[in-house]
Each structure stands twice: as C-alpha cells, then as structure tokens.
Design an enzyme around this catalytic site. Structure first.
Site, mmCIF file in Angstrom:
data_model
loop_
_atom_site.group_PDB
_atom_site.id
_atom_site.type_symbol
_atom_site.label_atom_id
_atom_site.label_comp_id
_atom_site.label_asym_id
_atom_site.label_seq_id
_atom_site.Cartn_x
_atom_site.Cartn_y
_atom_site.Cartn_z
ATOM 1 N N SER A 130 -7.401 9.674 1.167
ATOM 2 C CA SER A 130 -7.996 8.646 0.320
ATOM 3 C C SER A 130 -9.517 8.778 0.259
ATOM 4 C CB SER A 130 -7.551 7.284 0.848
ATOM 5 O OG SER A 130 -7.551 6.376 -0.203
ATOM 6 N N HIS A 164 0.830 5.411 -0.964
ATOM 7 C CA HIS A 164 -0.486 5.853 -0.502
ATOM 8 C C HIS A 164 -0.529 5.905 1.031
ATOM 9 C CE1 HIS A 164 -4.758 6.334 -1.262
ATOM 10 N NE2 HIS A 164 -5.029 5.392 -0.379
HETATM 11 C C1 GCU Z 1 -9.485 1.948 -2.599
HETATM 12 C C2 GCU Z 1 -10.352 2.767 -3.524
HETATM 13 C C3 GCU Z 1 -9.912 4.235 -3.557
HETATM 14 C C4 GCU Z 1 -9.823 4.777 -2.151
HETATM 15 C C5 GCU Z 1 -8.937 3.902 -1.317
HETATM 16 C C6 GCU Z 1 -8.854 4.281 0.157
HETATM 17 O O1 GCU Z 1 -8.192 1.824 -3.118
HETATM 18 O O2 GCU Z 1 -10.294 2.176 -4.798
HETATM 19 O O3 GCU Z 1 -10.845 4.995 -4.293
HETATM 20 O O4 GCU Z 1 -9.364 6.114 -2.170
HETATM 21 O O5 GCU Z 1 -9.430 2.573 -1.339
HETATM 22 O O6 GCU Z 1 -9.761 4.896 0.684
HETATM 23 O O7 GCU Z 1 -7.842 3.902 0.782
#
Ligand code: GCU
Length: 393
Positions: free
Chosen positions: A228, A369
């Site tokens: 992420s 995710h």
């Molecule tokens: C949020 C953000 C993303 C990121 C994510 C994370 O959702 O919008 O860009 O990748 O956090 O780091 O879990």
C-alpha cells in the site's frame, strides 16, 4: 518456448501516456533514465537530499534461537551521526539458521517497512513495543510470515516507518525530514523538496546500507517490498537504488503502481488532498488534470529496469485500481525490451490467481487489500528465479 509478445502500446488500452522513449539500453541508462528520475523528483516525490554522511549501526540484541531455533534475530539501530536530532530506525532482521543453529553463509534478504512497529510483526515477547504505536504485539504478524519466507532460504529485514517519519501532515517535524531540513522545524517546504514517501524510501536505503555489511546477508540479493503506501515507497526506493535487484509493490495503488491517468479508484486529486505530506507539493497541482503531469507510473516501473519488478494486486482492492497497476507494469515493457528482456509478456489482464510475467511479474489474487501468505509465496518464487538467473549469467 515461443517468445512472449512485445508490450502493446498505451493506445491499445485507450491511454495517452507520456512516452518512455526507450530507444536502446545505452540511451536509457545514460540519457533517458536520469531525465525520468529527475521528473519524478520534481513532480511527484521530491528530491532526496544528499550530505547525510555515513550511517552508524548499533546492534542492540542478537539471539540465535528465535522462531523456535530456526532463526537468528538481530535488532539494530541505524542512525545518521550528521543528523543527531533524528533518533534513527530500529531494523529487525530474521536470518534462517543452518544445521549448526547459526546462519550459514550469505543469504538473500527481503527489506520492507511495517506500519505499526516491529513488535506488531512478531509474537516474540522480547521485541520491544514501540511506545507510540497503537497496535498490539503480533497483530500484523500475518503480513510477515517469517517461517514461510525463511524456509525458502531468504532473510527478512523490517523497520517501523514511523521511526523515519510519523505519518501525518505535521509528522515531518518529529522525523528525519525535520531533523535534517535547512530551517529545521521552521522549514517551509518548496516544490521539488522531498515528502514523506521520499523519507521512508531513504529509510529503506539505510536498511540496505546495514544489510550490505552484515555477514549473514548476500548484498547482491536484496529485494525491496512494501504494501500500500509502503508499496509506493518500495517502488520509489527501487527506482533510485540499484542495490535492490528485485522490487516488489503490493497493492500500492495511486502514487504507486496504478497509472495516474486512469480515473479509477483513488485519483491524484483524492490522494493529494488526504495525504498532502506524502509527495512534493507539485504533485497536487495535477489533481484537476493528471494529463499535464510529465510522467506516469509505467515510467516509475521502467526506472528499475533491467532489474526485476513484481506488482501484486487484489481483485477486491478497487481503491488501488488493480487493472491500472497491471497496465503500468505491462506498459513499462519497452524499457525491458531495450535491454533484450521481456516485461510482463502477456496481452491482457490475467485472471484472478494466475501469476504471469518475465522481468516484470504480476498477479491479481482473490480477496482484498492486504499482504498475504499467497503474495509472499509469489514474491519469493519470483525473486529466486531472478537471483538464480543472475548467478548463471
Ligand atoms: C489509503 C490511501 C492509499 C494507501 C492506503 C494504505 O487508502 O488512500 O493511497 O495506499 O491508504 O496505505 O493502506
């Protein structure tokens, strides 16, 4: 085996992207790569300042009976003597033990930051709990399956990203960027200066500095990995630092592997309004029209070439635009082809749970995710394939 097809053009997907201009390997390395790197510094992540001097390493603890005797674990504080107000980061290294109950020879190593403190990645009671983390011991251990990875003959080094900079708009005042800035905590950040992703990526490079001189680690076999926002960070570290011979982005999304010109899931406008501190301020100026930005993320993947890159997506992670992550990997293909290599080597987005790729690996797994055992399995397979091929050269 028939040769894989060359990478299609962006137009085949209805995309109008800035040109890679990968004329030849020599031209890419000498002319175009430095230009593209400078564009990412200027427009997206900011420039990593120089002048930090050599890091210092202080081994805080070593135990050779970690993970039930299967691993040696070291905790090492990495500091910058020229930046005395930055307390440094604590790297936690797990190395597989040989039959003698000690590391035997030099092994490859995955290097990645964690979100919630080293204690969150392990159930071991003697890894200190980071005071300002809200996450309990072992709560994120599923993202760090040490036994699985070490069982493949690979070490893992991790550190808490909050050691480098707390993740909030004013976090820089309590992190490396503030401690090192010319006007210190009064610093007025200018377009082109680094943001938090730049600082975290620099932390990964400091970890590589330590690992290069640890006798248990093979310095030519370092893979950088992140999930992420830390996947964005891993890509940026891998773009800048050729010591990372394998670069892994897991669900990195906007500002990571996902093409910014696809208005799917998170957009440039959204990310720069919620997380302005991650980037250099120039990036936010493209929020209303990313097509004005002189780069897109296929060029970020290309910066790592001819080193190997793996992009992992998850089908339910629509916020990260899994297909846009795939397309950045696919459309980086011409850079690999300039080196006589193959990138992803397919023509369309593969089915769920079907890994593909040559020098650019890709999968979209079932689920959401997260960084899972399935993802690690693919990443370690891929890394070994490249490390073995490089050894055979
Ligand atoms: C949020 C953000 C993303 C990121 C994510 C994370 O959702 O919008 O860009 O990748 O956090 O780091 O879990």
């Amino acid at each position: 085996m028939p040769s894989p097809p060359p990478a299609p053009s962006p137009a085949a997907f209805g995309l109008d992207l800035p040109a890679l201009d990968a004329r030849s390997a020599e031209h890419w390395q000498r002319v175009r790569r430095p230009e593209v790197l400078a564009l990412f510094e200027q427009h997206v992540y900011g420039r990593t300042p120089g002048g930090f001097g050599q890091p210092a390493f202080d081994v805080l603890a070593t135990r050779s009976d970690a993970l039930g005797g299967r691993a040696t674990r070291r905790l090492v504080r990495v500091t910058l003597p020229r930046v005395p107000d930055w307390p440094g980061l604590v790297l936690m290294l797990h190395v597989p033990n040989g039959p003698g109950g000690q590391p035997a020879g030099r092994v490859p190593c995955f290097v990645g930051l964690n979100f919630a403190g080293n204690h969150s990645a392990t159930n071991a009671a003697d890894v200190p709990i980071v005071a300002d983390s809200e996450v309990a011991r072992g709560a994120k251990a599923s993202r760090w399956p040490f036994d699985q990875i070490l069982g493949r003959g690979v070490a893992v080094a991790t550190a808490w990203y909050g050691d480098i900079e707390p993740d909030s708009p004013n976090g820089w005042r309590r992190g490396l960027r503030g401690a090192a800035a010319p006007q210190r905590h009064e610093h007025d950040w200018q377009p082109g200066e680094w943001g938090a992703i730049g600082a975290w990526a620099f932390g990964l490079r400091l970890m590589a500095d330590y690992l290069e001189q640890d006798p248990a680690i093979d310095p030519r076999r370092l893979a950088v990995i992140g999930h992420s926002r830390l996947g964005k960070t891993a890509l940026w570290a891998g773009a800048q630092d050729s010591r990372f011979t394998v670069v892994v982005s897991n669900d990195s999304g906007e500002g990571g592997a996902a093409l910014m010109r696809r208005p799917v899931g998170e957009t440039t406008a959204k990310i720069t309004s919620t997380f302005p501190h991650w980037f250099t301020s120039t990036y936010a100026t493209y929020g209303d029209d990313p097509s004005r930005c002189p780069v897109d993320q296929h060029m970020l993947v290309g910066l790592a070439a001819p080193r190997a890159v793996y992009i992992g997506s998850a089908i339910e992670d629509s916020w990260a635009d899994p297909e846009g992550e795939f397309l950045a990997g696919l459309l980086a293909g011409p850079v690999y082809e300039a080196f006589g290599l193959h990138g992803v080597g397919v023509e369309r987005w593969p089915a769920v749970d079907v890994p593909v790729g040559h020098h650019v690996g890709y999968h979209v797994r079932r689920g959401g995710h997260d960084l899972t055992a399935y993802d690690w399995q693919r990443y370690v397979d891929f890394a070994w394939r490249h490390w073995r091929d490089a050894a055979a050269d």
